[in-house]
Design a protein around this motif. Sequence first.
Motif, PDB file in Angstrom:
ATOM      1  N   GLU A 122      28.450  48.730  35.802  1.00 19.73           N
ATOM      2  CA  GLU A 122      27.639  47.602  35.332  1.00 19.73           C
ATOM      3  C   GLU A 122      28.413  46.290  35.316  1.00 19.73           C
ATOM      4  OE1 GLU A 122      24.566  47.832  35.025  1.00 19.73           O
ATOM      5  OE2 GLU A 122      24.273  49.993  34.854  1.00 19.73           O
ATOM      6  N   SER A 123      29.668  46.329  34.892  1.00 20.57           N
ATOM      7  CA  SER A 123      30.430  45.077  34.791  1.00 20.57           C
ATOM      8  C   SER A 123      30.615  44.431  36.162  1.00 20.57           C
ATOM      9  CB  SER A 123      31.789  45.334  34.132  1.00 20.57           C
ATOM     10  OG  SER A 123      32.530  46.292  34.865  1.00 20.57           O
ATOM     11  N   ASP A 124      30.821  45.247  37.192  1.00 18.01           N
ATOM     12  CA  ASP A 124      30.956  44.710  38.549  1.00 18.01           C
ATOM     13  C   ASP A 124      29.635  44.108  39.017  1.00 18.01           C
ATOM     14  OD1 ASP A 124      33.549  45.720  38.615  1.00 18.01           O
ATOM     15  OD2 ASP A 124      32.930  47.589  39.584  1.00 18.01           O
ATOM     16  N   LEU A 125      28.552  44.807  38.765  1.00 20.37           N
ATOM     17  CA  LEU A 125      27.233  44.327  39.198  1.00 20.37           C
ATOM     18  C   LEU A 125      26.879  43.019  38.504  1.00 20.37           C
ATOM     19  CD1 LEU A 125      25.345  47.756  39.211  1.00 20.37           C
ATOM     20  CD2 LEU A 125      26.163  46.475  41.199  1.00 20.37           C
ATOM     21  N   GLN A 126      27.235  42.911  37.231  1.00 26.69           N
ATOM     22  CA  GLN A 126      26.956  41.676  36.494  1.00 26.69           C
ATOM     23  C   GLN A 126      27.824  40.535  37.006  1.00 26.69           C
ATOM     24  OE1 GLN A 126      27.523  42.892  32.422  1.00 26.69           O
ATOM     25  NE2 GLN A 126      25.737  44.269  32.463  1.00 26.69           N
ATOM     26  N   LEU A 127      29.094  40.825  37.305  1.00 23.20           N
ATOM     27  CA  LEU A 127      29.982  39.793  37.840  1.00 23.20           C
ATOM     28  C   LEU A 127      29.436  39.251  39.162  1.00 23.20           C
ATOM     29  CD1 LEU A 127      33.836  39.841  37.987  1.00 23.20           C
ATOM     30  CD2 LEU A 127      32.562  39.422  40.077  1.00 23.20           C
ATOM     31  N   MET A 128      28.862  40.136  39.981  1.00 25.28           N
ATOM     32  CA  MET A 128      28.334  39.728  41.292  1.00 25.28           C
ATOM     33  C   MET A 128      26.901  39.205  41.207  1.00 25.28           C
ATOM     34  SD  MET A 128      29.869  42.665  43.853  1.00 25.28           S
ATOM     35  CE  MET A 128      29.472  44.109  42.873  1.00 25.28           C
ATOM     36  N   LEU A 153      25.187  53.531  52.372  1.00 31.31           N
ATOM     37  CA  LEU A 153      25.278  52.646  51.206  1.00 31.31           C
ATOM     38  C   LEU A 153      26.452  51.706  51.394  1.00 31.31           C
ATOM     39  CD1 LEU A 153      27.792  53.509  49.122  1.00 31.31           C
ATOM     40  CD2 LEU A 153      26.226  55.333  48.517  1.00 31.31           C
ATOM     41  N   ASP A 154      26.340  50.539  50.768  1.00 27.98           N
ATOM     42  CA  ASP A 154      27.390  49.523  50.800  1.00 27.98           C
ATOM     43  C   ASP A 154      28.189  49.570  49.506  1.00 27.98           C
ATOM     44  OD1 ASP A 154      26.328  48.702  53.182  1.00 27.98           O
ATOM     45  OD2 ASP A 154      25.677  46.735  52.491  1.00 27.98           O
ATOM     46  N   LEU A 155      29.501  49.430  49.635  1.00 24.77           N
ATOM     47  CA  LEU A 155      30.384  49.275  48.482  1.00 24.77           C
ATOM     48  C   LEU A 155      31.310  48.090  48.729  1.00 24.77           C
ATOM     49  CD1 LEU A 155      31.528  52.957  47.724  1.00 24.77           C
ATOM     50  CD2 LEU A 155      29.883  51.595  46.423  1.00 24.77           C
ATOM     51  N   ILE A 156      31.626  47.359  47.676  1.00 20.08           N
ATOM     52  CA  ILE A 156      32.550  46.222  47.774  1.00 20.08           C
ATOM     53  C   ILE A 156      33.824  46.549  47.002  1.00 20.08           C
ATOM     54  CG2 ILE A 156      32.944  43.821  47.077  1.00 20.08           C
ATOM     55  CD1 ILE A 156      30.059  43.222  47.648  1.00 20.08           C
ATOM     56  N   TYR A 157      34.971  46.312  47.656  1.00 20.39           N
ATOM     57  CA  TYR A 157      36.256  46.511  46.982  1.00 20.39           C
ATOM     58  C   TYR A 157      36.961  45.169  46.825  1.00 20.39           C
ATOM     59  CZ  TYR A 157      38.106  46.516  51.822  1.00 20.39           C
ATOM     60  OH  TYR A 157      38.421  46.192  53.124  1.00 20.39           O
ATOM     61  N   GLY A 158      38.050  45.183  46.093  1.00 18.54           N
ATOM     62  CA  GLY A 158      38.787  43.937  45.863  1.00 18.54           C
ATOM     63  C   GLY A 158      38.142  43.052  44.809  1.00 18.54           C
ATOM     64  N   ILE A 159      37.219  43.610  44.018  1.00 21.64           N
ATOM     65  CA  ILE A 159      36.562  42.830  42.959  1.00 21.64           C
ATOM     66  C   ILE A 159      37.587  42.544  41.854  1.00 21.64           C
ATOM     67  CG2 ILE A 159      34.742  42.882  41.196  1.00 21.64           C
ATOM     68  CD1 ILE A 159      33.195  44.790  43.047  1.00 21.64           C
ATOM     69  N   PRO A 160      37.684  41.303  41.374  1.00 24.00           N
ATOM     70  CA  PRO A 160      38.625  41.002  40.295  1.00 24.00           C
ATOM     71  C   PRO A 160      38.448  41.954  39.109  1.00 24.00           C
ATOM     72  CG  PRO A 160      37.717  38.972  41.166  1.00 24.00           C
ATOM     73  CD  PRO A 160      36.969  40.094  41.828  1.00 24.00           C
ATOM     74  N   LYS A 161      39.563  42.406  38.573  1.00 22.99           N
ATOM     75  CA  LYS A 161      39.629  43.314  37.426  1.00 22.99           C
ATOM     76  C   LYS A 161      39.243  44.759  37.767  1.00 22.99           C
ATOM     77  CE  LYS A 161      38.631  39.677  34.026  1.00 22.99           C
ATOM     78  NZ  LYS A 161      37.767  39.260  32.875  1.00 22.99           N
ATOM     79  N   THR A 201      37.359  27.402  38.284  1.00 23.99           N
ATOM     80  CA  THR A 201      37.284  26.981  36.877  1.00 23.99           C
ATOM     81  C   THR A 201      37.920  27.991  35.932  1.00 23.99           C
ATOM     82  OG1 THR A 201      35.050  27.943  36.718  1.00 23.99           O
ATOM     83  CG2 THR A 201      35.209  25.593  37.255  1.00 23.99           C
ATOM     84  N   GLY A 202      38.480  29.068  36.478  1.00 26.41           N
ATOM     85  CA  GLY A 202      39.189  30.038  35.653  1.00 26.41           C
ATOM     86  C   GLY A 202      38.316  31.018  34.909  1.00 26.41           C
ATOM     87  N   LYS A 203      37.028  31.068  35.229  1.00 26.31           N
ATOM     88  CA  LYS A 203      36.137  32.017  34.544  1.00 26.31           C
ATOM     89  C   LYS A 203      36.433  33.454  34.928  1.00 26.31           C
ATOM     90  CE  LYS A 203      32.282  28.801  33.861  1.00 26.31           C
ATOM     91  NZ  LYS A 203      30.853  28.514  34.165  1.00 26.31           N
ATOM     92  N   ILE A 204      36.858  33.651  36.176  1.00 28.70           N
ATOM     93  CA  ILE A 204      37.304  34.972  36.607  1.00 28.70           C
ATOM     94  C   ILE A 204      38.587  34.790  37.415  1.00 28.70           C
ATOM     95  CG2 ILE A 204      34.980  35.955  36.666  1.00 28.70           C
ATOM     96  CD1 ILE A 204      35.027  35.734  39.668  1.00 28.70           C
ATOM     97  N   PRO A 205      39.446  35.814  37.453  1.00 30.21           N
ATOM     98  CA  PRO A 205      40.702  35.677  38.204  1.00 30.21           C
ATOM     99  C   PRO A 205      40.455  35.681  39.706  1.00 30.21           C
ATOM    100  CG  PRO A 205      40.479  37.896  37.304  1.00 30.21           C
ATOM    101  CD  PRO A 205      39.348  37.092  36.729  1.00 30.21           C
ATOM    102  N   PRO A 206      41.390  35.146  40.478  1.00 26.35           N
ATOM    103  CA  PRO A 206      41.229  35.140  41.938  1.00 26.35           C
ATOM    104  C   PRO A 206      41.298  36.538  42.522  1.00 26.35           C
ATOM    105  CG  PRO A 206      43.414  34.360  41.316  1.00 26.35           C
ATOM    106  CD  PRO A 206      42.642  34.494  40.046  1.00 26.35           C
ATOM    107  N   VAL A 207      40.786  36.666  43.737  1.00 27.64           N
ATOM    108  CA  VAL A 207      40.864  37.938  44.445  1.00 27.64           C
ATOM    109  C   VAL A 207      42.323  38.234  44.772  1.00 27.64           C
ATOM    110  CG1 VAL A 207      40.242  39.096  46.605  1.00 27.64           C
ATOM    111  CG2 VAL A 207      38.541  37.730  45.391  1.00 27.64           C
ATOM    112  N   ASP A 208      42.744  39.451  44.519  1.00 28.05           N
ATOM    113  CA  ASP A 208      44.127  39.887  44.731  1.00 28.05           C
ATOM    114  C   ASP A 208      44.188  40.674  46.040  1.00 28.05           C
ATOM    115  OD1 ASP A 208      46.577  41.186  44.749  1.00 28.05           O
ATOM    116  OD2 ASP A 208      46.563  41.618  42.605  1.00 28.05           O
ATOM    117  N   ASP A 209      44.780  40.069  47.089  1.00 26.55           N
ATOM    118  CA  ASP A 209      44.840  40.717  48.398  1.00 26.55           C
ATOM    119  C   ASP A 209      45.646  42.013  48.372  1.00 26.55           C
ATOM    120  OD1 ASP A 209      43.281  38.775  49.542  1.00 26.55           O
ATOM    121  OD2 ASP A 209      44.962  37.596  50.293  1.00 26.55           O
ATOM    122  N   THR A 210      46.683  42.064  47.542  1.00 29.59           N
ATOM    123  CA  THR A 210      47.493  43.279  47.450  1.00 29.59           C
ATOM    124  C   THR A 210      46.669  44.430  46.894  1.00 29.59           C
ATOM    125  OG1 THR A 210      49.501  41.968  47.105  1.00 29.59           O
ATOM    126  CG2 THR A 210      49.583  44.294  46.457  1.00 29.59           C
TER     127      THR A 210
END
Length: 374
Positions: A122-128, A153-161, A201-210
């Motif tokens: 849920e937290s990922d879906l709400q963030l997106m 089905l589609d999945l997204i990785y690399g989501i902040p947090k 604006t710092g509301k969420i952290p940047p995407v972390d490529d590593t």
Amino acid sequence: MAGIYLHIPFCKQACHYCDFHFSTVLKRQPQMVEALKKELILRKAELNQKVKTIYFGGGTPSLLSITQLNELLSCIKNNYPVDEKAEITLEANPDDLSREKLEALSKTGINRLSIGVQSFFESDLQLMNRAHNAQEAQQAIVWAKDYFENLSLDLIYGIPKMSLQRWEENIDRALLLDIPHISSYALTVEPKTALENFIKTGKIPPVDDTLAKAHFELLLSKLKAQGFVNYEFSNFGKPGFFSQNNMGYWLGKPYLGIGPGAHSYGNGQRSWNLAHNIKYIRALLQDTRPFEYEELTSKDAYNEFVMTRLRTMWGIPLKEVQQRFGSLFSQYLQAQASEHLAASRLILRDEHLIIGSTAKFLTDGIAADLFWVD
């Protein structure tokens, strides 16, 4: 093999990461369907071979009614030579897929569903800012299996947090649903999206490529262990369930893009429709297609060939490079590839340049090194 892609430019709400062309003003759907049919009829002379894939993308094509989908499919079949075994795909959001809707979809001729899950948390879906919740995603797939064999089905990785553990749980939940195809994409921060603004604006952290790289490598290992083939960088299918639409794009097959913002490719030319719903509708209702185009130069065609083929499990066929582009490009490619071959980032197998197993996450960067640059 040729394909038809229909861009359905409507969504219930805007996902924070999306930069595709769409509108949340749904009242224009009937006029848009009429305009799409007009464009299909206007362009029927452009394809001189059988249509083997039809793909409803978007936007959210599952917002269309069964009647509207049937009208569009009838228009295609009445104006184009469609293979009787054509793959016909509908992108769908879980919140649109009631059991009744799924049963009705199964009777339209659509034989493949691509369901936009993105995450089972849920937290990922709400963030997106997705319109569905995790329970709806799970239920939609369970119901869909009663009516469709060919599901993705589609999945997204690399989501902040998103920790590595939570990503693994996402993969495991997808595998438990026992469907034959998974498309998985790294979260990308596109310009002028809500996601870009939230990061600035710092509301969420940047995407972390590593972390995204670690997610991708975990995805590769887990899906391989379950019999999935990574036939294109972001696509994983069981044998017999590779997306014919996706393969058409990556193998350079011609296709018509129908709808506002849709791209077309064929005969050394790429074209794209105006990405504006009202102007597109007005033009098509006057039997005019609002579009721009470009003729691909030898350099453009070579670079596109390199980029698309390298993303696939089959790689870049050296003999075809020689045949299509000549000795100059062939020699250039081999010279540019030499350093990557020495480091095993590229492998030469049966006269094909293929990405090495440990370098898949670097595919786009390696392709860029092989591009012809003036």
